[in-house]
Write a protein that holds these residues in place. Structure first.
Motif, mmCIF file in Angstrom:
data_model
loop_
_atom_site.group_PDB
_atom_site.id
_atom_site.type_symbol
_atom_site.label_atom_id
_atom_site.label_comp_id
_atom_site.label_asym_id
_atom_site.label_seq_id
_atom_site.Cartn_x
_atom_site.Cartn_y
_atom_site.Cartn_z
ATOM 1 N N VAL A 131 1.039 -1.341 0.197
ATOM 2 C CA VAL A 131 -0.281 -0.068 0.064
ATOM 3 C C VAL A 131 0.884 1.189 -0.023
ATOM 4 O O VAL A 131 1.279 2.042 1.119
ATOM 5 C CB VAL A 131 -1.071 -0.049 1.230
ATOM 6 N N PRO A 132 1.280 1.799 -1.397
ATOM 7 C CA PRO A 132 2.173 2.955 -1.066
ATOM 8 C C PRO A 132 1.401 4.179 -1.700
ATOM 9 O O PRO A 132 1.788 5.225 -1.839
ATOM 10 C CB PRO A 132 3.207 2.488 -2.587
ATOM 11 N N ALA A 133 0.066 4.119 -1.637
ATOM 12 C CA ALA A 133 -0.890 5.194 -2.033
ATOM 13 C C ALA A 133 -1.168 6.047 -1.017
ATOM 14 O O ALA A 133 -1.362 7.184 -1.224
ATOM 15 C CB ALA A 133 -2.018 4.504 -2.959
ATOM 16 N N HIS A 134 -1.276 5.757 0.286
ATOM 17 C CA HIS A 134 -1.685 6.618 1.294
ATOM 18 C C HIS A 134 -1.155 5.819 2.677
ATOM 19 O O HIS A 134 -0.822 4.712 2.786
ATOM 20 C CB HIS A 134 -3.263 6.738 1.304
ATOM 21 N N PHE A 135 -1.375 6.642 3.848
ATOM 22 C CA PHE A 135 -0.936 6.258 5.002
ATOM 23 C C PHE A 135 -2.088 6.980 5.974
ATOM 24 O O PHE A 135 -2.323 8.102 5.665
ATOM 25 C CB PHE A 135 0.271 6.221 5.349
ATOM 26 N N PRO A 136 -2.258 6.399 7.208
ATOM 27 C CA PRO A 136 -3.084 7.246 8.191
ATOM 28 C C PRO A 136 -2.602 8.207 8.700
ATOM 29 O O PRO A 136 -1.321 8.482 8.808
ATOM 30 C CB PRO A 136 -3.447 5.813 9.072
ATOM 31 N N PRO B 167 -8.756 12.149 -0.613
ATOM 32 C CA PRO B 167 -10.110 12.484 -0.432
ATOM 33 C C PRO B 167 -11.238 11.130 -0.171
ATOM 34 O O PRO B 167 -12.182 11.454 0.407
ATOM 35 C CB PRO B 167 -10.443 12.931 -1.958
ATOM 36 N N ASP B 168 -10.820 10.224 -0.223
ATOM 37 C CA ASP B 168 -11.873 9.116 -0.227
ATOM 38 C C ASP B 168 -11.496 8.137 1.194
ATOM 39 O O ASP B 168 -12.658 7.864 1.723
ATOM 40 C CB ASP B 168 -11.495 7.756 -1.138
ATOM 41 N N TRP B 169 -10.434 8.296 1.741
ATOM 42 C CA TRP B 169 -9.980 7.388 3.004
ATOM 43 C C TRP B 169 -9.744 8.256 4.248
ATOM 44 O O TRP B 169 -9.459 7.558 5.202
ATOM 45 C CB TRP B 169 -9.131 6.419 2.556
ATOM 46 N N LEU C 235 4.356 -8.578 -5.569
ATOM 47 C CA LEU C 235 3.592 -7.298 -4.865
ATOM 48 C C LEU C 235 2.359 -7.021 -5.623
ATOM 49 O O LEU C 235 2.507 -6.935 -6.828
ATOM 50 C CB LEU C 235 4.230 -6.239 -4.719
ATOM 51 N N ARG C 236 0.825 -7.173 -5.205
ATOM 52 C CA ARG C 236 -0.034 -6.397 -5.787
ATOM 53 C C ARG C 236 -0.126 -5.026 -5.222
ATOM 54 O O ARG C 236 -0.382 -4.818 -3.966
ATOM 55 C CB ARG C 236 -1.268 -7.273 -5.400
ATOM 56 N N VAL C 237 0.301 -4.015 -6.082
ATOM 57 C CA VAL C 237 0.174 -2.623 -5.519
ATOM 58 C C VAL C 237 -1.161 -2.104 -5.491
ATOM 59 O O VAL C 237 -1.951 -1.956 -6.501
ATOM 60 C CB VAL C 237 1.086 -1.795 -6.505
ATOM 61 N N ASP C 238 -1.593 -1.778 -4.270
ATOM 62 C CA ASP C 238 -2.876 -1.231 -3.989
ATOM 63 C C ASP C 238 -3.076 0.290 -4.811
ATOM 64 O O ASP C 238 -2.310 1.181 -4.637
ATOM 65 C CB ASP C 238 -3.188 -1.058 -2.437
ATOM 66 N N ALA C 239 -4.410 0.484 -5.093
ATOM 67 C CA ALA C 239 -5.079 1.720 -5.432
ATOM 68 C C ALA C 239 -3.790 2.751 -6.390
ATOM 69 O O ALA C 239 -3.818 3.872 -5.922
ATOM 70 C CB ALA C 239 -5.186 2.777 -4.028
ATOM 71 N N VAL C 240 -3.403 2.136 -7.273
ATOM 72 C CA VAL C 240 -2.655 2.684 -8.113
ATOM 73 C C VAL C 240 -3.270 3.876 -9.113
ATOM 74 O O VAL C 240 -2.894 4.943 -9.124
ATOM 75 C CB VAL C 240 -2.144 1.663 -9.454
ATOM 76 N N ALA C 241 -4.601 3.663 -9.349
ATOM 77 C CA ALA C 241 -5.216 4.665 -9.991
ATOM 78 C C ALA C 241 -5.339 6.106 -9.263
ATOM 79 O O ALA C 241 -5.100 7.069 -9.756
ATOM 80 C CB ALA C 241 -6.630 4.421 -10.194
#
Length: 724
Positions: A324-329, A355-357, A389-395
Motif C-alpha cells: 500500500v504505497p498510495a496513502h497512510f493514516p 479524499p476517499d479514505w 507485490l499487488r500494488v493497491d490503489a494505483v489509479a
C-alpha cells in the motif's frame, strides 16, 4: 544555552557536550544520567567520581592528555547496587558515510539496514544503533524501556545535512520497546513510532520493538527456481486471503501448519495475502499501514511470518502480498507530520489529503520518500522472500484530480491531470524490483484505462509517459462486466451479451489478472454464489459455470477465500470463511464440497494444460468460435498452446439444456474429449456429461470447415481437448 538545549531535547549535536573531550588541564568527561545519584568514571589505572552539576548532568576532569577508553559506574537514586555501563557518548557514529550519501541521494536500496533500530557490535561493544530520518527536527531522543520512557538521557546526534539522527546505545538488544521523542521546529515534542521498525507491539499498543532475526530459511530450492524462471511464463492461479481471519485466532506459525496443505490440495499456485504490514485498525484489513517494515504483531513475532512463507514455498506455493504505497493514516504517533512538518506526505495540503479514505498521500516526488517505499518493496522480497507485490490503489496515485472536484486540484506542468511524480516512482519501483529480485512479479490494481500499465518504461505511449513496468494489471473491467452479466436473470442476459464478451476487445492491451477479490464480496455486494439469480441449485450452477468461464479466459485468475466452496455469507474479518458449511453434519455440506471439488479440478486441469496459460498475453493464443449466440446465452472459444494444441471452452449461461448444439472446430482434430464439465454430478450438477469422444464432422459451421455437435447442460461450462 547549550545546556538548556541539551536538557530540552533540542540539541543537534549532544556528543559535542557529552562524553570525553580534551580541554585545558586534561580530559573533561560529561555524563547525562537523569535519575543517577552518583557517577564514577572507570578508566585504565584511573577512577574519578564526577561532580553532580544538577539536572542529571555529571562532570569531571581526568588528568590525561587524550580521551581514554572508559566505562561508567552508576548508582541510581532509586537504590540498588552500583552498575557498570558503557557511555553511549564515547562512541563514533555507527552509520557510515556511504550510507549517508545514499540516503541523501534517495538511492539506499537496503535502507532498513541503515535506519531504524539495528542490533550490532560497534567498536567491540554489543548494542543497538538507533537511527531516524527527521529533517525538520530541532532534536531527537530515544525513549524506551531501558530509560523508563524518559528520553532526556539519550539524545541523538544529527549527521550533517542528511536529515538522519543517530545514537548507538550499548547493552540494548532485541525485545526492547522504544519510540523517538522528536523536538519539532516550534519547540514542542512528539513521541513517534519508528518508521523503519521491523517489529511492533500488538495493537492497540503502538511502540516499536528492537528486532534481531534469527530465522534460518529452508526454501533454497524455491528461491533458486524463482530467480531462474519468469512467473509470467507459467500458470498462475491465486488464492487471496486475509491471514487474520482465514482461521480466526491463529498466528502465523499455526497457520503454517494448515494453510500450505489446504492451498496445495486445492491446486492453487499462489496465495495473495491482504496487507500483512502493521496497521492499528483491524477493520481496515491492513490497508491503512503505520509500520511498513513490520509484519503485524497480530500474527506473532516476525520470524513466525518468515516461517509461514517458508512453509508455503516448501509446499510449492508462491506468496504475493498486497502493498500500500498510495496513502497512510494520520495517527499522531506514526508518519503524519512526522517531525513537525510534512516529511512523508506532500507539503501542499490539497495534494496530501486523500479524499476517499481520510488518509494522507505520500510525496512521491521527494527522493527520501521514494527511497523509503522502493526499499520497503525490496525488504519484503529479500528479507521475507515474498514472490510478488499487488500494488493497491494505483489509479489514485496516477491522477492529480482523483476523487477531487473541479478547482480542487492543480494541473501538472503540462496542464494535464497525470501525476508525473507517481509515474516516476512506479517506474523506479518496478525497474528496481525486477533488477534486484529476478522472478518477482508486480501487479497493479489500476481501475482506469491508463495507457501502458504493463508496458516497459522505455516504451512511450500516447499519453507521453513511458510504461509503468508492472507484470500484470487487475482486469477490473472484466470483473465488473462479467459479474453484471451473471447477476441478471437468464431471460434478460440475451440483451446484455456484450457484457460477457467485451473483455476480449481489450484482452491484450495489458497483461491481466482476473480478480474475484475480497472487494467483491463485502459491504452489501453479496458472496459470489448469491450474486447469481434463481434458486439454490441455479445459484450454485451459475457459480460453477462462471468459475469454468473464468479459468478458461485469457489472464491469470484470483479467487478470494470462501468463494472456493460457495459460502453464502459475505466475508467478515471477524468470522472468516464459513468452514462449518463443509462439515459432515451440515445439511448442504455436499453442495459446498461439490463446488470446492470443482475448484480443485479446475486448478488441476489448468496447470496440466498449457493452452490455458502458455500464450495468455498473445492474441494468437485465442480465437472465438461463437461470440454472438446472445439468444442462447452461449459463448465458445478456443485457446492454443505454444505448439498449437487447442482447447475448447463453451459456456451455456441459460438454465436450458441444448441438445445437438453445433460448434465449428479445427478440422485437423478428429475427435474431442470432455476434460471438464461444471455440471458433473460430483460438483452438484445434473450430470449431463459426455463420456465418449465427440467426433469432428465435415459440416461447415461458424466459418470453419468442420464442427462437432454436443449437448450443453444448463448453466454450465465445458472444456474439450483433442482425444487421444
Amino acid at each position: 544555552m547549550e545546556r538548556d538545549r541539551l536538557l530540552t531535547g533540542a540539541h543537534h549535536d549532544p556528543h559535542a557536550l557529552l562524553g570525553a573531550h580534551t580541554a585545558p588541564g586534561g580530559v573533561v568527561i560529561r555524563v547525562l544520567r537523569p535519575g543517577a545519584r552518583a557517577v564514577t568514571v572507570l578508566a585504565p589505572k584511573l577512577r574519578v567520581t564526577l561532580t553532580d552539576t544538577g539536572d542529571g548532568l555529571f562532570e569531571g576532569v581526568l588528568p590525561l592528555s587524550a580521551p581514554p577508553r572508559y566505562r561508567l559506574l552508576v548508582t541510581e537514586r532509586a537504590g540498588g547496587s552500583p552498575v557498570v555501563v558503557e557511555d553511549p557518548y564515547r562512541f563514533l557514529p555507527a552509520l557510515g558515510e556511504l550510507d549517508l550519501h545514499l540516503i541523501a541521494e534517495g538511492r539506499h536500496e537496503r535502507l532498513w539496514e541503515a535506519l531504524g533500530a539495528r542490533v550490532l557490535t560497534h567498536e567491540g561493544v554489543r548494542g543497538t544503533r538507533f537511527t531516524v530520518w527527521a529533517p525538520h527536527a530541532r532534536g531527537v531522543r530515544v525513549a524506551a524501556d531501558f530509560n523508563g520512557w524518559d528520553g532526556t538521557g539519550h539524545p541523538l546526534r544529527s549527521l550533517g545535512g542528511s536529515g538522519v539522527w543517530e545514537l548507538f546505545v550499548p547493552g540494548v538488544g532485541a525485545g526492547v520497546r522504544y519510540k523517538f521523542d522528536i523536538c519539532r521546529p516550534d519547540g514542542s515534542h512528539t513521541l513517534r513510532a519508528d518508521p523503519l521498525a521491523r517489529r511492533t507491539e500488538c495493537p492497540p499498543a503502538n511502540a516499536s520493538v528492537v528486532h534481531e532475526s534469527r530465522y534460518r530459511w529452508g526454501d533454497e530450492e524455491w528461491m533458486a527456481h524463482r530467480a531462474g524462471h519468469a512467473a509470467t511464463d507459467a500458470p498462475m492461479s491465486v488464492y487471496e486471503l486475509h491471514l487474520g481471519s482465514w482461521r480466526p485466532g491463529l498466528g502465523a506459525r499455526e497457520l503454517a501448519e494448515q494453510l500450505p496443505e489446504y492451498v496445495r490440495e486445492l491446486g492453487f499456485t499462489h496465495v495473495e495475502l491482504m496487507p500483512p504490514a502493521e496497521h492499528p485498525y483491524g477493520p481496515s484489513w491492513g490497508y491503512q499501514v503505520t509500520g511498513y517494515y513490520a509484519p503485524t504483531a497480530r500474527l506473532g513475532p516476525p520470524d513466525d511470518v518468515k516461517y509461514l512463507v517458508d512453509a508455503l514455498h516448501r509446499a510449492g506455493i508462491g506468496v504475493l502480498m498486497d502493498w500500500v504505497p498510495a496513502h497512510f493514516p494520520k495517527d499522531d504517533w506514526a508518519l503524519a507530520v512526522f517531525d513537525g512538518a510534512p516529511c512523508y506526505e506532500h507539503p501542499d495540503p490539497a495534494r496530501a489529503e486523500h479524499p476517499d479514505w481520510g488518509t494522507l498521500e505520500f510525496d512521491w516526488g521527494r527522493r527520501e520518500v521514494r527511497n523509503f517505499l522502493v526499499a520497503n518493496a525490496l525488504y519484503w522480497c529479500e528479507e521475507y522472500h515474498i514472490d510478488g507485490l499487488r500494488v493497491d490503489a494505483v489509479a489514485s496515485m496516477l491522477y492529480l484530480d482523483y476523487s477531487r472536484p473541479p478547482g480542487g486540484w492543480t494541473p501538472n506542468e503540462h496542464g494535464g491531470r497525470e501525476n508525473p511524480d507517481a509515474v516516476a516512482f512506479l517506474q523506479e519501483l518496478n525497474a528496481t524490483l525486477h533488477r534486484r529480485c529476478p522472478g518477482v512479479v508486480t501487479v497493479a490494481e489500476e481501475s482506469t484505462a491508463w495507457d501502458g500499465v504493463t508496458r516497459a518504461p522505455e516504451r512511450v505511449g500516447e499519453s507521453g509517459f513511458g510504461g509503468l513496468g508492472f507484470d500484470y494489471k487487475w482486469n477490473m473491467g472484466w470483473m465488473h462486466d462479467s459479474l453484471l452479466y451473471m447477476g441478471r436473470d437468464p431471460v434478460h442476459r440475451a440483451y446484455h451479451h456484450d457484457e460477457i464478451t467485451f473483455s476480449m476487445v481489450y484482452a491484450y492491451a495489458e497483461n491481466y489478472v482476473l480478480p474475484i477479490s475480497h472487494d467483491e464480496v463485502v459491504h452489501g455486494k453479496r458472496a459470489l454464489v448469491n450474486k447469481m439469480p434463481g434458486d439454490w441449485w441455479q445459484r450454485r450452477a451459475g457459480h460453477r459455470a462462471y468459475l469454468g468461464f473464468m479459468w478458461a479466459h485469457p489472464g491469470k485468475q484470483l479467487l478470494f477465500m470462501g468463494q472456493e466452496f460457495a459460502q453464502g455469507a459475505e466475508w467478515s474479518e471477524v468470522e472468516g470463511p464459513q468452514w462449518w458449511t463443509l462439515a459432515a453434519g451440515y445439511p448442504a455440506a455436499g453442495d459446498h464440497r461439490g463446488v470446492q471439488d470443482l475448484v480443485r479440478e479446475l486448478n488441476r486441469v489448468y496447470r496440466a494444460t498449457p493452452a490455458l496459460w502458455e500464450r495468455d498475453t498473445e492474441p494468437a493464443g485465442f480465437a472465438w468460435i461463437d461470440a454472438g449466440a446472445a439468444a442462447d446465452n452461449v459463448l465458445a472459444h478456443l485457446r492454443f498452446a505454444a505448439d498449437g494444441e487447442p482447447l475448447i471452452s463453451v459456456s451455456n449461461f441459460s438454465p436450458v439444456v441444448r441438445e445437438g448444439y453445433r460448434l465449428g472446430v479445427p478440422g485437423q482434430v478428429p475427435a474431442w474429449s470432455e476434460v471438464l464439465n461444471t455440471d458433473a454430478a460430483p460438483y452438484g450438477g445434473s450430470g449431463l456429461t459426455h463420456t465418449e469422444p465427440l467426433k469432428t464432422e465435415a459440416v461447415p459451421w461458424h466459418g470453419r470447415d468442420s464442427s462437432v455437435a454436443l449437448t450443453l447442460p444448463p448453466l454450465a461450462t465445458l472444456w474439450l481437448r483433442p482425444a487421444v
